[in-house]
Scaffold this motif. Sequence first.
Motif, PDB file in Angstrom:
ATOM      1  N   LEU A  41      -8.519   4.007   1.382  1.00 45.49           N
ATOM      2  CA  LEU A  41      -8.668   2.592   0.302  1.00 45.49           C
ATOM      3  C   LEU A  41      -8.150   2.568  -0.738  1.00 45.49           C
ATOM      4  CD1 LEU A  41     -10.807   0.525   0.590  1.00 45.49           C
ATOM      5  CD2 LEU A  41     -12.090   1.353  -0.911  1.00 45.49           C
ATOM      6  N   ASP A  42      -7.697   3.968  -1.265  1.00 51.51           N
ATOM      7  CA  ASP A  42      -6.705   3.244  -2.226  1.00 51.51           C
ATOM      8  C   ASP A  42      -4.700   2.993  -1.247  1.00 51.51           C
ATOM      9  OD1 ASP A  42      -7.436   3.961  -4.702  1.00 51.51           O
ATOM     10  OD2 ASP A  42      -7.321   5.930  -4.350  1.00 51.51           O
ATOM     11  N   ARG A  43      -4.807   3.946  -0.026  1.00 53.58           N
ATOM     12  CA  ARG A  43      -4.202   3.212   0.411  1.00 53.58           C
ATOM     13  C   ARG A  43      -3.090   2.644   1.454  1.00 53.58           C
ATOM     14  NH1 ARG A  43      -4.090   8.695   1.919  1.00 53.58           N
ATOM     15  NH2 ARG A  43      -2.341  10.314   2.037  1.00 53.58           N
ATOM     16  N   GLN A  44      -4.910   1.794   1.648  1.00 56.36           N
ATOM     17  CA  GLN A  44      -5.762  -0.003   1.864  1.00 56.36           C
ATOM     18  C   GLN A  44      -4.420  -1.171   1.049  1.00 56.36           C
ATOM     19  OE1 GLN A  44      -8.722   0.076   3.148  1.00 56.36           O
ATOM     20  NE2 GLN A  44      -8.481   1.209   5.172  1.00 56.36           N
ATOM     21  N   VAL A  45      -5.522  -0.611  -0.911  1.00 55.17           N
ATOM     22  CA  VAL A  45      -4.731  -1.718  -1.916  1.00 55.17           C
ATOM     23  C   VAL A  45      -4.090  -1.165  -1.523  1.00 55.17           C
ATOM     24  CG1 VAL A  45      -5.610  -1.845  -3.756  1.00 55.17           C
ATOM     25  CG2 VAL A  45      -7.460  -1.469  -2.970  1.00 55.17           C
ATOM     26  N   ALA A  46      -2.915  -0.351  -2.116  1.00 57.05           N
ATOM     27  CA  ALA A  46      -1.722  -0.619  -2.111  1.00 57.05           C
ATOM     28  C   ALA A  46      -0.935  -1.741  -0.850  1.00 57.05           C
ATOM     29  CB  ALA A  46      -1.198   0.663  -2.424  1.00 57.05           C
ATOM     30  N   GLU A  47      -1.108  -1.416   0.037  1.00 55.97           N
ATOM     31  CA  GLU A  47      -0.692  -2.091   0.934  1.00 55.97           C
ATOM     32  C   GLU A  47      -0.684  -3.336   0.429  1.00 55.97           C
ATOM     33  OE1 GLU A  47      -1.504  -2.492   5.796  1.00 55.97           O
ATOM     34  OE2 GLU A  47      -1.704  -1.021   5.286  1.00 55.97           O
ATOM     35  N   ILE A  48      -1.385  -3.936   0.372  1.00 55.55           N
ATOM     36  CA  ILE A  48      -2.372  -5.607   0.424  1.00 55.55           C
ATOM     37  C   ILE A  48      -1.284  -5.955  -1.024  1.00 55.55           C
ATOM     38  CG2 ILE A  48      -3.550  -7.335  -1.169  1.00 55.55           C
ATOM     39  CD1 ILE A  48      -5.920  -5.344   0.804  1.00 55.55           C
ATOM     40  N   LEU A  49      -0.947  -4.478  -2.228  1.00 57.08           N
ATOM     41  CA  LEU A  49      -0.637  -4.779  -2.966  1.00 57.08           C
ATOM     42  C   LEU A  49       0.705  -5.316  -3.135  1.00 57.08           C
ATOM     43  CD1 LEU A  49      -2.510  -3.646  -6.025  1.00 57.08           C
ATOM     44  CD2 LEU A  49      -2.943  -5.568  -5.570  1.00 57.08           C
ATOM     45  N   ARG A  50       1.089  -3.946  -1.335  1.00 51.08           N
ATOM     46  CA  ARG A  50       2.830  -4.414  -1.333  1.00 51.08           C
ATOM     47  C   ARG A  50       3.556  -5.339  -1.211  1.00 51.08           C
ATOM     48  NH1 ARG A  50       2.301   1.265   0.481  1.00 51.08           N
ATOM     49  NH2 ARG A  50       2.055   0.424   2.132  1.00 51.08           N
ATOM     50  N   ARG A  51       2.792  -6.211  -0.605  1.00 54.43           N
ATOM     51  CA  ARG A  51       2.498  -6.974   0.017  1.00 54.43           C
ATOM     52  C   ARG A  51       3.461  -8.367  -0.982  1.00 54.43           C
ATOM     53  NH1 ARG A  51      -1.017  -7.414   3.449  1.00 54.43           N
ATOM     54  NH2 ARG A  51      -2.063  -5.807   4.836  1.00 54.43           N
ATOM     55  N   GLN A  52       2.559  -8.317  -2.127  1.00 52.84           N
ATOM     56  CA  GLN A  52       2.834  -9.123  -2.917  1.00 52.84           C
ATOM     57  C   GLN A  52       4.052  -9.486  -3.656  1.00 52.84           C
ATOM     58  OE1 GLN A  52       0.297 -11.027  -3.121  1.00 52.84           O
ATOM     59  NE2 GLN A  52      -0.485 -10.110  -1.757  1.00 52.84           N
ATOM     60  N   PRO A  53       4.653 -10.833  -4.560  1.00 50.76           N
ATOM     61  CA  PRO A  53       6.121 -10.423  -4.944  1.00 50.76           C
ATOM     62  C   PRO A  53       5.888  -9.872  -6.414  1.00 50.76           C
ATOM     63  CG  PRO A  53       5.040 -12.757  -4.806  1.00 50.76           C
ATOM     64  CD  PRO A  53       3.950 -11.556  -4.287  1.00 50.76           C
ATOM     65  N   HIS A  54       4.351 -10.107  -7.251  1.00 53.01           N
ATOM     66  CA  HIS A  54       5.125  -9.701  -8.587  1.00 53.01           C
ATOM     67  C   HIS A  54       4.854  -8.370  -8.660  1.00 53.01           C
ATOM     68  CE1 HIS A  54       1.838 -12.274  -7.035  1.00 53.01           C
ATOM     69  NE2 HIS A  54       1.483 -12.999  -7.942  1.00 53.01           N
ATOM     70  N   PRO A  55       5.264  -7.750 -10.239  1.00 45.28           N
ATOM     71  CA  PRO A  55       6.308  -6.894 -10.427  1.00 45.28           C
ATOM     72  C   PRO A  55       4.553  -5.746 -10.389  1.00 45.28           C
ATOM     73  CG  PRO A  55       7.148  -8.283 -12.190  1.00 45.28           C
ATOM     74  CD  PRO A  55       6.117  -8.994 -11.133  1.00 45.28           C
ATOM     75  N   LYS A  56       4.458  -4.671 -10.442  1.00 47.54           N
ATOM     76  CA  LYS A  56       3.488  -3.801  -9.713  1.00 47.54           C
ATOM     77  C   LYS A  56       3.655  -2.446 -10.728  1.00 47.54           C
ATOM     78  CE  LYS A  56       3.617  -5.620  -5.435  1.00 47.54           C
ATOM     79  NZ  LYS A  56       4.498  -5.969  -5.223  1.00 47.54           N
TER      80      LYS A  56
END
Length: 173
Positions: free
Chosen positions: A28-43
């Motif tokens: 689930l951590d991997r799935q959340v990260a996959e969603i977030l990596r697509r975002q243009p925001h700093p992470k």
Amino acid sequence: IRHQVETAISEADVIVQVCDVQVGLTDLDRQVAEILRRQPHPKLLIANKADNEKGDARIDEFYALGLGDPFPVSAATGRRSGDLLDAILALFPEEDDREGAGDDDLIRVALAGRPNVGKSTLTNRLAGHQVSIVHHEPGTTRDTTHIRLEWRDTQLLLMDTAGLRRRTKVDDQ
């Protein structure tokens, strides 16, 4: 809940994924990260529940998420919470250099992650008082909580989101 989290992420200036070093890296951590990596925001990747150096030693597996260097903190004890706020601010240019900077400008920070990684505990710690109800059972946070903070003369809007769950465990009724 998924819609609320997606809304908070879209409104954010920076996204913080919170993971639990005591549990370790999960699918689930991997799935959340996959969603977030697509975002243009700093992470920023937070490795929560790193209460001591032993916890710090367990963060290496979180590099696999592709969100940069994991930042170890302990929301429960406050360990490195000030350093965390500094790390968030470091993602942005000085206020005078930001486009349209003014007194009402906020840096919007969305806390995302799976249930029970400590997002609400971290929110409470950074706020200095209880903003969100914290309980060991998943699902305590159902709505996104917003709290304004000031850190080093910078205004932040911290958005504590409910934990993202696997779609197979979500009832779309």
